[in-house]
Motif scaffolding. Structure first.
Motif, PDB file in Angstrom:
ATOM      1  N   ASP B 396       0.756  -0.722  -0.247  1.00  0.00           N
ATOM      2  CA  ASP B 396       0.081   0.419  -0.190  1.00  0.00           C
ATOM      3  C   ASP B 396       0.873   1.310   0.154  1.00  0.00           C
ATOM      4  OD1 ASP B 396      -2.601   1.128   1.217  1.00  0.00           O
ATOM      5  OD2 ASP B 396      -1.073   2.157   2.136  1.00  0.00           O
ATOM      6  N   PRO B 397       0.203   2.151  -0.218  1.00  0.00           N
ATOM      7  CA  PRO B 397       1.335   3.047  -1.158  1.00  0.00           C
ATOM      8  C   PRO B 397       1.882   4.578   0.118  1.00  0.00           C
ATOM      9  CG  PRO B 397      -0.443   3.654  -1.933  1.00  0.00           C
ATOM     10  CD  PRO B 397      -0.581   1.801  -1.890  1.00  0.00           C
ATOM     11  N   ILE B 398       0.792   4.297   1.472  1.00  0.00           N
ATOM     12  CA  ILE B 398       0.878   5.048   2.571  1.00  0.00           C
ATOM     13  C   ILE B 398       1.781   4.413   3.196  1.00  0.00           C
ATOM     14  CG2 ILE B 398      -0.330   5.709   4.646  1.00  0.00           C
ATOM     15  CD1 ILE B 398      -2.446   7.397   2.254  1.00  0.00           C
ATOM     16  N   ASP B 399       1.132   2.717   3.461  1.00  0.00           N
ATOM     17  CA  ASP B 399       2.092   1.997   4.405  1.00  0.00           C
ATOM     18  C   ASP B 399       3.629   2.705   4.223  1.00  0.00           C
ATOM     19  OD1 ASP B 399      -0.152   1.393   5.216  1.00  0.00           O
ATOM     20  OD2 ASP B 399      -0.460  -0.932   4.740  1.00  0.00           O
ATOM     21  N   LEU B 400       4.226   2.176   2.654  1.00  0.00           N
ATOM     22  CA  LEU B 400       5.482   1.964   2.570  1.00  0.00           C
ATOM     23  C   LEU B 400       6.002   3.856   2.548  1.00  0.00           C
ATOM     24  CD1 LEU B 400       7.961   1.487   0.669  1.00  0.00           C
ATOM     25  CD2 LEU B 400       6.923   2.284  -1.207  1.00  0.00           C
ATOM     26  N   ARG B 401       5.059   4.607   3.223  1.00  0.00           N
ATOM     27  CA  ARG B 401       5.568   5.989   3.299  1.00  0.00           C
ATOM     28  C   ARG B 401       5.431   5.830   4.521  1.00  0.00           C
ATOM     29  NH1 ARG B 401       3.042   6.730  -1.301  1.00  0.00           N
ATOM     30  NH2 ARG B 401       4.421   8.050  -2.715  1.00  0.00           N
ATOM     31  N   LEU B 402       4.875   5.211   5.520  1.00  0.00           N
ATOM     32  CA  LEU B 402       4.511   5.033   6.869  1.00  0.00           C
ATOM     33  C   LEU B 402       6.278   4.306   7.505  1.00  0.00           C
ATOM     34  CD1 LEU B 402       0.996   4.193   7.963  1.00  0.00           C
ATOM     35  CD2 LEU B 402       2.258   6.441   8.766  1.00  0.00           C
ATOM     36  N   LYS B 403       6.135   3.488   6.301  1.00  0.00           N
ATOM     37  CA  LYS B 403       7.406   2.475   7.226  1.00  0.00           C
ATOM     38  C   LYS B 403       8.559   3.582   6.785  1.00  0.00           C
ATOM     39  CE  LYS B 403       8.781  -2.080   7.310  1.00  0.00           C
ATOM     40  NZ  LYS B 403       8.599  -3.044   7.311  1.00  0.00           N
ATOM     41  N   ASN B 404       9.249   4.458   6.603  1.00  0.00           N
ATOM     42  CA  ASN B 404      10.084   5.420   5.839  1.00  0.00           C
ATOM     43  C   ASN B 404      10.039   6.449   6.196  1.00  0.00           C
ATOM     44  OD1 ASN B 404      12.060   3.360   4.016  1.00  0.00           O
ATOM     45  ND2 ASN B 404       9.552   3.011   3.290  1.00  0.00           N
ATOM     46  N   ALA B 405       8.820   7.068   7.263  1.00  0.00           N
ATOM     47  CA  ALA B 405       8.260   8.676   6.796  1.00  0.00           C
ATOM     48  C   ALA B 405       9.797   9.051   8.129  1.00  0.00           C
ATOM     49  CB  ALA B 405       7.375   8.474   7.571  1.00  0.00           C
ATOM     50  N   ALA B 406      10.106  10.277   7.576  1.00  0.00           N
ATOM     51  CA  ALA B 406      10.708  11.623   8.999  1.00  0.00           C
ATOM     52  C   ALA B 406      10.479  11.561   9.981  1.00  0.00           C
ATOM     53  CB  ALA B 406      11.392  12.156   8.195  1.00  0.00           C
ATOM     54  N   ARG B 407      10.930  11.634  10.624  1.00  0.00           N
ATOM     55  CA  ARG B 407       9.921  11.816  12.372  1.00  0.00           C
ATOM     56  C   ARG B 407      10.753  12.795  13.558  1.00  0.00           C
ATOM     57  NH1 ARG B 407       7.668   6.600  13.590  1.00  0.00           N
ATOM     58  NH2 ARG B 407       7.961   6.208  11.587  1.00  0.00           N
ATOM     59  N   LYS B 408      10.222  12.889  14.248  1.00  0.00           N
ATOM     60  CA  LYS B 408      11.454  13.906  15.440  1.00  0.00           C
ATOM     61  C   LYS B 408      12.871  12.795  15.209  1.00  0.00           C
ATOM     62  CE  LYS B 408      11.636  16.197  19.608  1.00  0.00           C
ATOM     63  NZ  LYS B 408      11.226  16.596  20.315  1.00  0.00           N
ATOM     64  N   GLY B 409      13.906  13.814  14.984  1.00  0.00           N
ATOM     65  CA  GLY B 409      15.408  13.063  14.860  1.00  0.00           C
ATOM     66  C   GLY B 409      15.926  12.600  13.957  1.00  0.00           C
TER      67      GLY B 409
END
Ligand SMILES: Cc1cc2nc3c(=O)[nH]c(=O)nc-3n(C[C@H](O)[C@H](O)[C@H](O)COP(=O)(O)OP(=O)(O)OC[C@H]3O[C@@H](n4cnc5c(N)ncnc54)[C@H](O)[C@@H]3O)c2cc1C
Lengths: 287, 759
Positions: B396-409
């Protein structure tokens, strides 16, 4: 810029007299082409003759099944004419595609025709409908098939001093229908990349008469006899439609420009033929 | 929602400038006039590239009614020096040449001379009498062509900045940039799936409805007044001061109401010319561009060529990301290739990244900023490639992005490490949106893409005044493009504890308030908002002092609450609270007028992230795309005025849809622009778009008292890729070049047809 003289005669005779008398005069109907051209510097008339005050040129009359539309009647008025809409839905929808609500309040079929753009939306629909235009000039009146008015982009066969007075749509038998489709990249406020008008009559399941017209694929709007021939006598089956589409593609002489490629315009001519024919046939069957 | 504990922030009152705008009373650039004013017009090059051998203006000057003529000779030479210009940089040597061509005309539409005359007709006639002797030179339009050996060279002095070793060869490549994080080769070696593609985008214009317009009046004693439709009247003052050698204090610029800018009104075109014409003629000079001039001679944003390579492991972890981005800068260096490089992979936490950028000149108008300059171009290529990765991994394109998402730090490839950001929250909000939870309708297809923009802080000044009846004027210096007056008034009302309609926000001219950087970079609600909050706080300190004086207590024994001065505790004594109006009424006795001031260079602009979802259908026979449903989710910090935040998201999407489907600069073989008007430069009209749904995700920015993040630019970043991704899913045709216009998509579908039939 020199001063511009403005006249608003109330009769056609007076309009013709004024028009014939001054060299650099221009007829003003809705002005939705003329004013744009004046602003861009493409034309600079010394005299503007406004024909919107002439009753015969702004009214719509029905007589024995045929309709006479004043050349300067606005698209909005045409769109509200219930009887006309019922008999010639394709012509009316073509005229009502012109511009936006605001433009519709001014723009006329006569202006669309006399402006002689190959992409004019109402013209293929009127050509398919077999419409004629009544012209009046210093030498009197004459009738012309609509497809003979334009001779090239922005050029007409109007004689000096001649004004388009009205457009006549003929009476038609039961089982008739018409349609106009155009392709534009947007959904409105755009200029046709290809336009296609189809008018036909169906009797006992077969197409008995047909006229097909294409816009924006050649220097003038085309009447496509080959496509009509392919449809007449057929049951409007896939083979007949494909033959008519092929005839449409064959007559295209478009240009490659910012609005579309030759290949694209040619292809779309065939696509629109099939779609417009389907709508016209549907209308014919329910009439 | 974080706004629940606020009284005013998060509400949707009418904007202070609304009534004037809907009744037509508001005055835009072309609505300003002065007695005796002249009409100024510009003569423009019909050639894409030509040496100007001579200009003979004598006939024009002799024409009755012509009061002044200017050419490049009337503008002093400028140093090869870079100054900030909105979100981009400007070189003064180049700016003066863009305002008025000097040695060469460098694009179709380049200004070569200007006249001021008593009427518009005489001015036009005078332009026709100016004789320019051109030597037409070979030209180059495309970036790829401009980078080739043997390409026509625009500037003989130009050398590629950033090459090691440096090169001494004349070139059209103004700059090479490189950003590296980790080890790209090692990352690729770990990848199970590697996708690589090449993409192109076309130059597109900001398309503001209001053309550039200005009125300038120079007087005998050296003072200059300018009215201009601009995103930054201080910027206009600064440029005019440098370009014309006039001290800034002598120039007073008033920003008119503005009919759109989107970044394109952060530079000068007409203003220096109008001032010079006014100085020469002794009369006020008004200049208004035609639409064709706006297209031919004011900045579009770059088109470009991009290559992207992304490697991921089977479980969906992106292990390597590599891109090369070459952008058109137009006739002078300075494309947004820097931000394009930096934004490219900023949405993701990736260990190994390599980004190379090229800034390339060609015979086109100099680009100007356009909403999130550079980021949408990079996102088109990167987000399309990520979609290919998702397809390859069947994720799923959102799941792929979630897996690699930038976050604090997350440490970005361009340096900074992210503080609190909302990429994950935004992806989750998109995933949970009513749109994404609704199954795709038969005949439709769905696409997803994400986008990033830094947002900007920078210099702002603000003042607040209390009137004698206790109502408040808040003064700032940023033209209001997107509803900023309303947002500033809401924050002032919240801070002061008074009603919104007791606060009147005013935008002052350059002589009436301290310096303010442009309205750009989505900075105004953040940075100028901070200045307004600080000015109001300064005023509150003053108010507390007044109450202390009346009560005869120490100032720190007074607190300010809900619009009233109150004793800090019962120990202070028993005093009835004093309202703002009561304090204002006694101001004369307690120390005179009550004002507050603030000035700052705002740091800590919170970056923004957007995730867009589009459902669309494709007419396979015609290549026409219909956008059926569209949802934009975005981390907006705190939505001060939610309607205007939603408006920003919707506007960005509308422009992105045009960029995706139809907009492009089209040149003929001679390098002349073919579609310098709205008929053939196809921006979407209302009927082209569905209602654009918005999801406001509020992850407050820790660097702002009300958590503001900029919101105006992120929404134009994802749409092109979201639409391309949906088209790919609808048709199995992956479009690599923008725009995906009907003729192009139709040709791609036709090319695919035999392949499909064979399968
Ligand atoms: C925003 C906008 C959108 C538009 N969209 C479309 C569109 O979608 N489709 C389309 O086809 N067109 C479109 N047009 C063009 C224009 O609106 C149409 O061609 C319209 O039908 C012109 O009619 P008019 O009455 O305004 O003509 P006018 O501008 O008054 O006249 C046009 C020309 O015909 C001449 N003329 C007019 N009437 C007569 C007459 N009775 N006898 C002799 N000569 C005459 C005039 O002298 C002039 O040269 C658009 C124009 C605008 C400004």
């Amino acid at each position: 810029m020199a001063d511009i003289r403005y006249s608003a005669p109330s009769t056609i005779d007076e309009a013709v007299r004024l028009f014939a008398a001054s060299g650099g005069a221009k007829i003003l109907a809705g002005g939705t082409d003329l004013l744009v051209q004046m602003r861009s510097g493409a034309v600079s008339p010394g005299h503007i003759i406004d024909v919107k005050r002439i009753a015969e040129m702004t009214s719509i009359a029905e007589q024995n099944g045929s309709f006479r539309i004043g050349a300067a009647a606005s698209a909005a008025v045409i769109g509200e004419h219930a009887a006309l809409r019922k008999v010639w839905p394709g012509v009316v929808e073509a005229i009502n595609l012109i511009g936006s609500k605001q433009v519709q309040g001014r723009a006329s079929a006569g202006g669309n025709l006399c402006n002689a753009s190959p992409a004019a939306d109402s013209v293929p629909a009127m050509v398919a409908a077999g419409a004629t235009v009544t012209l009046q000039g210093p030498g009197g009146r004459r009738e012309l098939p609509v497809e003979q008015l334009a001779s090239g982009p922005g050029r007409t066969t109007l004689a000096p001093g001649e004004i388009a007075v009205a457009i006549t749509l003929p009476a038609r038998p039961k089982g008739s229908g018409d349609a106009y489709l155009r392709l534009i990249p947007r959904t409105e406020m755009d200029i046709a990349v290809v336009g296609c008008g189809v008018s036909l009559t169906i009797a006992n399941g077969a197409c008995t008469t047909a006229r097909v017209s294409l816009g924006a694929v050649a220097p003038t709007v085309l009447l496509v006899d080959g496509a009509a021939k392919a449809l007449i006598g057929s049951k409007l089956d896939e083979a007949a439609l494909e033959a008519a589409a092929a005839a449409c593609r064959a007559v295209c002489k478009p240009i490659d420009d910012k609005r579309g490629t030759i290949a694209y315009r040619t292809k779309i001519a065939g696509v629109l033929l099939k779609r417009a024919t389907a709508i016209a046939a549907e209308r014919a069957r329910s009439h | 929602m974080s706004s629940q504990h606020y009284k005013w922030i998060g509400t949707r009152p009418n904007r202070p400038d609304g009534a004037d705008k809907v009744t037509g009373r508001a005055r835009f650039g072309a609505d300003f006039n002065m007695p005796g004013q002249l009409v100024g017009k510009v003569l423009r090059s019909p050639h894409a590239h030509a040496r100007i051998k001579s200009i003979d203006t004598s006939k024009a000057e002799a024409l009755h009614g012509v009061k002044a003529v200017v050419t490049a000779k009337d503008f002093p030479e400028q140093p090869n020096q870079i100054v900030p210009a909105g979100e981009m940089q400007a070189n003064l040597r180049d700016v003066t040449r863009n305002v008025m061509a000097r040695e060469k005309a460098l694009y179709d539409g380049h200004a070569v001379a200007a006249v001021a005359a008593t009427t518009s007709e005489i001015a036009s006639e005078a332009l026709a009498l100016i004789k320019v002797d051109y030597e037409v030179l070979p030209h180059v339009i495309d970036v790829d062509d401009a980078m080739k050996d043997g390409a026509p060279i625009l500037h003989d002095h130009l050398r590629t900045d950033g090459l090691t070793p440096p090169s001494d060869k004349p070139t059209n490549i103004a700059k090479r940039l490189e950003f590296v994080k980790g080890d790209i080769a090692a990352g690729l070696a770990k990848a199970d799936v590697v996708i690589e593609r090449e993409y192109k985008t076309a130059a597109v214009h900001q398309g503001y409805i209001e053309p550039h317009a200005t009125l300038a009046s120079a007087t005998e004693d050296g003072q200059v007044q300018v009215w201009s439709t601009t995103q930054g009247h201080f910027q206009v003052r600064g440029f005019c001061s440098r370009l014309l050698n006039i001290e800034t204090s002598q120039i007073r610029v008033t920003a008119t109401e503005i009919g759109g800018g989107f970044g394109g009104k952060t530079v000068v075109y007409l203003e220096p010319v109008a001032i010079r014409l006014s100085q020469k003629s002794g009369k006020p000079v008004k200049m208004v561009m035609e639409r064709s001039e706006v297209f031919r001679a004011s900045g579009p944003t770059s088109g470009g060529t991009l290559r992207v390579k992304i490697g991921a492991t089977r479980d969906g972890r992106i292990v390597a990301a590599d891109t090369t981005i070459a952008l058109q800068s137009g006739a002078f260096p300075g494309s947004p290739v820097g931000p394009a490089c930096m934004c490219s992979f900023a949405c993701y936490d990736i260990d190994n990244i390599k980004v190379i950028g090229f800034d390339v000149v060609s015979n086109r108008p100099k680009v100007a900023a356009y909403r999130a300059p550079g980021a949408p171009i990079a996102a088109w290529a990167v987000e399309s490639t990520i979609d290919l990765v998702a397809e390859a991994l069947r994720m799923d394109p959102i799941d792929l992005r979630l897996k690699n998402a930038a976050r604090k730090g997350t440490k970005t490839h361009y340096g900074p490490t992210f503080n609190t950001i909302g990429m994950v929250e935004t992806l989750e909000a998109a995933k949970n949106s009513p749109h994404y939870k609704t199954p795709v309708k038969p005949g439709h297809a769905r696409g997803v893409a994400a986008g990033f923009w830094f947002n900007v802080g920078a210099d702002s000044s603000a003042a607040a005044h209390v009137g004698e009846d206790g109502t408040v004027t808040v003064i700032s210096g940023n033209p209001d493009i997107g509803g900023s007056r309303a947002s500033l008034a809401l924050m002032a009302a919240e801070t002061l504890g008074v009603d919104y309609d007791k606060v009147r926000p005013v935008i002052a001219d350059t002589s009436s308030i301290g310096f303010n950087f442009v309205t750009g970079g989505s900075r105004v609600t953040f940075a100028t908002g901070l200045a307004v909050v600080n000015a109001v706080r300064d005023m509150i300190e003053n108010l507390k002092g007044r109450a202390a004086k009346i009560w005869e207590v120490e100032p720190d024994a007074v607190i300010w609450e809900n619009g009233y001065a109150k004793p800090a505790s019962s120990n202070v004594g028993k005093f009835e609270p004093l309202s703002l109006a009561q304090l204002a009424a006694q101001a004369g006795k307690t120390g005179g007028p009550i004002n507050g001031h603030a000035q700052l260079n705002a740091q800590g602009a919170g970056p923004g992230f957007g995730v867009h979802i589009v459902d669309l259908s494709v007419d396979r026979d015609t290549g026409i795309v219909t956008v059926e449903r569209y949802t934009a989710a975005q981390d907006v910090g705190t939505a001060i005025h939610p309607s205007y935040v939603e408006g920003q998201l919707q506007g960005g999407v509308a422009q992105g849809v045009g960029w995706a489907l139809n907009e492009e600069y089209i040149y003929d073989a001679k390098g002349r622009l073919q579609n310098a008007g709205f008929l053939d430069y196809r921006m979407p009209v209302a009927s082209d778009l569905p209602m654009i749904e918005t999801v406001l995700v509020e992850v407050p920015n820790p660097s702002h008292p009300y958590g503001v993040r900029g919101v105006g630019e992120v929404p134009i970043v994802p749409p092109m890729a979201a639409i391309g991704n949906a088209i790919a899913r609808a048709t199995e045709v992956r479009m690599l070049d923008l725009p995906m216009s009907p003729p192009r998509l139709s040709a791609a579908l036709d090319a695919m047809a035999p392949k499909r039939a064979a399968e």
